[in-house]
Design an enzyme around this catalytic site. Sequence first.
Site, PDB file in Angstrom:
ATOM      1  N   ASN A  98     -11.074  -2.413  -5.232  1.00 58.54           N
ATOM      2  CA  ASN A  98     -10.326  -1.418  -6.010  1.00 58.54           C
ATOM      3  C   ASN A  98     -11.018  -1.024  -7.326  1.00 58.54           C
ATOM      4  OD1 ASN A  98      -7.094  -2.670  -4.921  1.00 58.54           O
ATOM      5  ND2 ASN A  98      -8.213  -0.904  -4.173  1.00 58.54           N
TER       6      ASN A  98
ATOM      7  N   ASP B 267       0.826  -1.207   0.000  1.00 58.01           N
ATOM      8  CA  ASP B 267       0.000   0.000   0.000  1.00 58.01           C
ATOM      9  C   ASP B 267       0.864   1.263   0.000  1.00 58.01           C
ATOM     10  OD1 ASP B 267      -2.388   1.396   0.000  1.00 58.01           O
ATOM     11  OD2 ASP B 267      -2.644   1.299   2.175  1.00 58.01           O
TER      12      ASP B 267
HETATM   13  C1  IPE Z   1      -5.404  -2.722  -0.186  1.00 58.93           C
HETATM   14  O1  IPE Z   1      -5.085  -1.376  -0.322  1.00 58.93           O
HETATM   15  C2  IPE Z   1      -5.387  -3.410  -1.501  1.00 58.93           C
HETATM   16  C3  IPE Z   1      -4.079  -3.563  -2.137  1.00 58.93           C
HETATM   17  C4  IPE Z   1      -2.925  -3.245  -1.621  1.00 58.93           C
HETATM   18  C5  IPE Z   1      -4.126  -4.130  -3.468  1.00 58.93           C
HETATM   19  P1  IPE Z   1      -6.204  -0.248  -0.467  1.00 58.93           P
HETATM   20  O2  IPE Z   1      -5.503   1.046  -0.526  1.00 58.93           O
HETATM   21  O3  IPE Z   1      -7.110  -0.579  -1.581  1.00 58.93           O
HETATM   22  O4  IPE Z   1      -7.004  -0.415   0.896  1.00 58.93           O
HETATM   23  P2  IPE Z   1      -7.882   0.651   1.689  1.00 58.93           P
HETATM   24  O5  IPE Z   1      -8.826   1.266   0.698  1.00 58.93           O
HETATM   25  O6  IPE Z   1      -6.930   1.650   2.245  1.00 58.93           O
HETATM   26  O7  IPE Z   1      -8.550  -0.150   2.745  1.00 58.93           O
HETATM   27  C1  IPE Z   2      -1.677   0.237  -3.270  1.00 55.26           C
HETATM   28  O1  IPE Z   2      -1.439   1.601  -3.311  1.00 55.26           O
HETATM   29  C2  IPE Z   2      -1.882  -0.351  -4.637  1.00 55.26           C
HETATM   30  C3  IPE Z   2      -3.273  -0.703  -4.950  1.00 55.26           C
HETATM   31  C4  IPE Z   2      -4.266  -0.683  -4.112  1.00 55.26           C
HETATM   32  C5  IPE Z   2      -3.548  -1.119  -6.316  1.00 55.26           C
HETATM   33  P1  IPE Z   2      -2.625   2.655  -3.276  1.00 55.26           P
HETATM   34  O2  IPE Z   2      -3.015   2.978  -4.687  1.00 55.26           O
HETATM   35  O3  IPE Z   2      -3.730   2.199  -2.417  1.00 55.26           O
HETATM   36  O4  IPE Z   2      -1.891   3.902  -2.631  1.00 55.26           O
HETATM   37  P2  IPE Z   2      -2.501   4.921  -1.583  1.00 55.26           P
HETATM   38  O5  IPE Z   2      -3.028   4.126  -0.433  1.00 55.26           O
HETATM   39  O6  IPE Z   2      -3.590   5.671  -2.275  1.00 55.26           O
HETATM   40  O7  IPE Z   2      -1.353   5.799  -1.194  1.00 55.26           O
HETATM   41 MG    MG Z   3      -4.126   2.413  -0.444  1.00 54.95          MG
END
Ligand code: IPE
Ligand code: IPE
Ligand code: MG
Length: 240
Positions: free
Chosen positions: A66, A18
């Site tokens: 997502n 993340d």
């Molecule tokens: C979790 O991260 C999913 C992945 C790393 C693929 P998200 O960024 O989607 O999770 P939330 O929305 O903060 O819970």
């Molecule tokens: C994790 O990074 C990757 C995916 C969920 C695909 P994020 O895209 O959630 O990054 P933040 O949380 O917005 O910084």
């Molecule tokens: Mg995230």
Amino acid sequence: MAKDLPPSGPRHVAVIMDGNGRWAQQRGKPRLFGHHAGAKRVREIVEACPEIGVKYLTIFAFSTENWKRTQTEVAGLMSLFRRYIQREAQDMLRRGVRVRFIGDRIKLDHKLVRLMDDLELLTAENDRVHLTIAINYGGRDEVTRATKRLAYDIEQGKLTHKDVDAETIGKYLDTHVLPDPDLVIRTSGEARISNFLLWQSAYAEYEFIDTLWPDFSDTEFKKIVGQYAGRDRRFGAVKA
Ligand code: IPE
Ligand code: IPE
Ligand code: MG
């Protein structure tokens, strides 16, 4: 006696990668720039595994939630997955990486699913490190799909309700060939699991770290894995 044994490291580490979006934002760049930077970190972490005894690495790349992101981001991620597989396939084969995918493939485009199937097949004989990539994965979705298949098999008379125990349920999950994760790491400072490996992580240790995924290094990974060895995992029992 068990307490005299040397501390052992985790065999299966799962990672919630993340922080890509925030990493890009900090640089005034679009979110996809962060996803590309994030994808580049994966190889280094996979390569660190064999030397520290991690046989299984499972990474969360795209959750069932997502899809709520903008169409541009979702399409960009799907295209990144396709290109990543195409670019890395031969190298993974050479480096002894066995690749598997978990998650529901039904919503993914056919071209991506073909690449995923081909990579699983291409690396099926590898055994140096087992990399599982979660795409369109959600713990609740996985348990729901498993339950549907289980109910169907009961309907078909393949088993009865009396055969259903935790082991049976495990066999219907996407992860049926994998051991449960011993350690789950989440980067970016969020202390939640966001629907990742709900059933399988029942007794996992968790590490929530502030580093954003594109800044995560093999050095930090090895340090966290090393710390795990010192943890006292009681699994509900009391140790003398
Ligand atoms: C979790 O991260 C999913 C992945 C790393 C693929 P998200 O960024 O989607 O999770 P939330 O929305 O903060 O819970
Ligand atoms: C994790 O990074 C990757 C995916 C969920 C695909 P994020 O895209 O959630 O990054 P933040 O949380 O917005 O910084
Ligand atoms: Mg995230």
